[in-house]
Design an enzyme around this catalytic site. Structure first.
Site, PDB file in Angstrom:
ATOM      1  N   VAL A  67      10.781   7.333   3.948  1.00 42.49           N
ATOM      2  CA  VAL A  67       9.775   8.202   4.566  1.00 42.49           C
ATOM      3  C   VAL A  67       8.914   7.443   5.586  1.00 42.49           C
ATOM      4  O   VAL A  67       8.557   7.962   6.630  1.00 42.49           O
ATOM      5  CB  VAL A  67       8.817   8.780   3.488  1.00 42.49           C
ATOM      6  CG1 VAL A  67       7.845   9.755   4.114  1.00 42.49           C
ATOM      7  CG2 VAL A  67       9.607   9.438   2.385  1.00 42.49           C
ATOM      8  N   THR A  80      12.270   2.125  -1.202  1.00 40.99           N
ATOM      9  CA  THR A  80      12.515   3.096  -2.272  1.00 40.99           C
ATOM     10  C   THR A  80      14.005   3.318  -2.449  1.00 40.99           C
ATOM     11  O   THR A  80      14.517   3.344  -3.569  1.00 40.99           O
ATOM     12  CB  THR A  80      11.808   4.433  -1.960  1.00 40.99           C
ATOM     13  OG1 THR A  80      10.411   4.209  -1.950  1.00 40.99           O
ATOM     14  CG2 THR A  80      12.135   5.486  -3.012  1.00 40.99           C
ATOM     15  N   ALA A 121      16.329  10.219  -3.321  1.00 38.50           N
ATOM     16  CA  ALA A 121      15.249   9.885  -2.388  1.00 38.50           C
ATOM     17  C   ALA A 121      15.759   9.239  -1.098  1.00 38.50           C
ATOM     18  O   ALA A 121      16.716   8.471  -1.103  1.00 38.50           O
ATOM     19  CB  ALA A 121      14.247   8.945  -3.055  1.00 38.50           C
ATOM     20  N   LYS A 122      15.072   9.566  -0.003  1.00 32.74           N
ATOM     21  CA  LYS A 122      15.326   8.948   1.304  1.00 32.74           C
ATOM     22  C   LYS A 122      14.080   8.164   1.720  1.00 32.74           C
ATOM     23  O   LYS A 122      13.049   8.248   1.069  1.00 32.74           O
ATOM     24  CB  LYS A 122      15.593  10.037   2.353  1.00 32.74           C
ATOM     25  CG  LYS A 122      16.757  10.958   2.012  1.00 32.74           C
ATOM     26  CD  LYS A 122      16.857  12.096   3.015  1.00 32.74           C
ATOM     27  CE  LYS A 122      18.053  12.989   2.682  1.00 32.74           C
ATOM     28  NZ  LYS A 122      18.176  14.102   3.649  1.00 32.74           N
ATOM     29  N   GLY A 163       0.809  -1.218   0.000  1.00 29.93           N
ATOM     30  CA  GLY A 163       0.000   0.000   0.000  1.00 29.93           C
ATOM     31  C   GLY A 163       0.837   1.260   0.000  1.00 29.93           C
ATOM     32  O   GLY A 163       0.345   2.345  -0.265  1.00 29.93           O
ATOM     33  N   ARG A 183      13.167   1.275   3.788  1.00 32.44           N
ATOM     34  CA  ARG A 183      14.310   1.063   2.921  1.00 32.44           C
ATOM     35  C   ARG A 183      13.984   0.813   1.454  1.00 32.44           C
ATOM     36  O   ARG A 183      14.858   0.912   0.607  1.00 32.44           O
ATOM     37  CB  ARG A 183      15.126  -0.139   3.434  1.00 32.44           C
ATOM     38  CG  ARG A 183      14.391  -1.470   3.296  1.00 32.44           C
ATOM     39  CD  ARG A 183      15.159  -2.616   3.901  1.00 32.44           C
ATOM     40  NE  ARG A 183      16.298  -3.029   3.106  1.00 32.44           N
ATOM     41  CZ  ARG A 183      16.217  -3.761   1.988  1.00 32.44           C
ATOM     42  NH1 ARG A 183      15.045  -4.125   1.529  1.00 32.44           N
ATOM     43  NH2 ARG A 183      17.308  -4.105   1.346  1.00 32.44           N
ATOM     44  N   GLU A 232       8.486   5.224   8.145  1.00 30.22           N
ATOM     45  CA  GLU A 232       8.361   5.152   9.606  1.00 30.22           C
ATOM     46  C   GLU A 232       8.519   6.498  10.296  1.00 30.22           C
ATOM     47  O   GLU A 232       7.879   6.763  11.307  1.00 30.22           O
ATOM     48  CB  GLU A 232       9.402   4.181  10.160  1.00 30.22           C
ATOM     49  CG  GLU A 232       9.132   2.759   9.781  1.00 30.22           C
ATOM     50  CD  GLU A 232      10.395   1.934   9.880  1.00 30.22           C
ATOM     51  OE1 GLU A 232      10.439   1.040  10.711  1.00 30.22           O
ATOM     52  OE2 GLU A 232      11.335   2.209   9.121  1.00 30.22           O
TER      53      GLU A 232
END
Lengths: 332, 151
Positions: free
Chosen positions: A289, A91, A286-287, A47, A89, A291
């Site tokens: 997001v 992405t 990108a990092k 999701g 992790r 959690e």
């Protein structure tokens, strides 16, 4: 007895990835006869949108339109190794692996198109789903057609393999320092609450929140994660607990009637902003997001309650009972 | 015992035990994947269906009680494999993440809008209050319902 208002702030730094023997992700992209791509991963879509994000990344690099890329997941037998979907992790790790696999596909596309267009691969560029000879407006061929031709005419298997791993970092025995994660994301949340000193009930009125996510590869998905995280964190702050509400197991939470989740009417006004400061280790910067966005809301609410009633609640959830006991103890 | 009812417009006949719930029959006997078992006690709304256009928790409804009635699941809102306008608003607003609550949410929204085409925010909150969602934070769901409502 009064309704007291307060405002609280909390900030967070959150790591992406874990130091689990390198935390690897691997991917294989296989072309279909008609030029579509199938991206085989063992990361799981639950999701959060990894199917969409990985298709976007593969499309950006190969030039195959995003709707012609299928991300297949959930079968560890047909997909190469991946540590899993956790630690915010996917992405970052899988995105990097998909970039590498897509670059292999891109190279096959350019080499094949060079033959078809009778040009050097170095003189070609990919845009809008087509391979173009640079500077020539009427010489181009559709990327999907190139991929198809590679298989049927030039006998080239169109397969891309990619992996991403960060070497395991051990702890320096002298200093205790190590480099366990790949990048840090950042966030800050402000909550406004109203505390009813007669009932002890805490209402969240408004939440302002801002997260620095490196690069929002799909801004709508990032925003959805932020809002979902805030509401989940609100539940943790105010109502949700699996422990007995009284010190006997008879009062343990056993159903959704006792384990109280926020529902649609409990949601405050939420102002959510995304800030982008790309990380050199991330796919397009990108990092992670997922959690982080659940974590900053509870301390912001605790601080807002403190601001409102002058008592710091030190264990969650902040039930009306705890508020009333704290008020009584402090003589307010 | 044999019962017959209209499932999303089609007449079905099925052999049920008197104690079977409608949820059990829809999922285990008729193979539906859009009706979800969440809590089994009417607390979460993931199993909701419409029985003669009224919202029902299928986990708390005896299958035998729908004999000769009309049962509508979220799949019944499609026409010619095309999503209904309400379902399209859910897609546009990204109102589903894992999707477990979504069929229930869509049916609640449909029941609300059929009765009250331009509900207030409070009326939307009240209607959705019996359905739990862990992913979306409800904001996109409320937005989807609002945008599907008559202005």
């Amino acid at each position: 007895m009064a309704k007291l208002r307060g405002r609280g702030i909390a900030a967070i730094n959150y790591p992406t990835g874990m130091n689990l023997g390198g935390d690897p992700s691997q991917v294989v992209i296989v072309a279909q006869p008609d030029g579509r791509l199938v991206v085989n991963v063992a990361s799981v879509e639950l999701g959060q949108g990894i199917k969409t994000v990985l298709a976007q990344i593969a499309s950006e690099i190969t030039g195959v339109p995003v709707e012609d890329i299928e991300v297949r997941f959930g079968d560890t037998e047909s997909a190469p190794h991946d540590t899993g979907t956790f630690a915010s992790r996917s992405t970052h790790r899988m995105g990097n692996a998909v970039i590498k696999a897509s670059e292999e596909i891109r190279e096959i596309v350019l080499n094949t198109a060079a033959k078809m267009l009778e040009a050097s691969p170095n003189d070609l560029e990919i845009r809008e789903g087509r391979v173009w000879v640079k500077g020539v407006t009427d010489k181009s061929v559709e990327v999907k057609q190139v991929i198809s031709q590679a298989q049927f005419t030039y006998n080239t298997p169109v397969v891309g393999k990619g992996f991403y791993v960060k070497p395991k970092s051990s702890v320096d025995p002298e200093t205790g320092a190590s480099d366990p994660h790949s990048t840090m994301a950042h966030g800050c949340t402000v909550a406004e609450v109203e505390v009813d000193t007669e009932t002890g009930f805490v209402t969240v009125l408004k939440v302002y929140t801002v997260y620095e996510v490196g690069k929002a590869i799909n801004p709508q998905l990032v925003e959805s994660q932020i809002i979902g995280g805030i509401v989940m964190g609100m539940g943790a702050a105010l109502t949700e607990t699996v422990y007995p509400r009284y010190p006997v197991l008879d009062f343990q939470t056993t159903s959704f009637r006792d384990y109280v989740l926020p529902t649609a009417g409990d949601i405050p006004e939420i102002v959510a902003k995304i800030v982008e400061s790309p990380t050199p280790t991330g796919p397009f910067g990108a990092k992670g997001v997922g959690e982080m966005v659940v974590n900053s809301i509870a301390p912001a609410i605790v601080n807002a309650v403190y601001d409102a009633i002058g008592v710091q609640i030190t264990d969650l959830p902040i039930t009306p009972e705890k508020v009333l006991k704290a008020l009584k103890k402090s003589g307010r | 015992m044999m019962i017959r009812f209209y499932l999303d417009g089609q007449l079905v006949e099925v052999d049920v035990k008197p104690t079977d719930t409608l949820l059990k029959v829809l999922v285990d006997k008729l193979g539906l994947t859009s009706v979800h078992y969440g809590c089994g006690e009417g607390s979460c709304g993931a199993c909701m269906v419409l029985v003669d256009d009224k919202l029902r928790y299928s986990c708390l409804t005896f299958a035998a009680s729908v004999n000769d009635k009309k049962v509508t699941t979220v799949a019944g809102l499609l026409s010619d494999h095309e999503l209904s306008p309400l379902q399209k608003k859910f897609v546009e607003n990204n109102a589903a993440q894992c999707g477990y609550c979504t069929p229930g949410m869509v049916l609640v929204a449909k029941a609300l809008l059929d009765k009250n085409p331009s509900p207030s925010d409070e009326e939307i909150f009240d209607a959705l209050a019996g359905n739990l969602c862990r992913c979306t934070g409800y904001v996109p769901i409320v937005k989807a319902v609002k945008s599907a409502a008559r202005r």
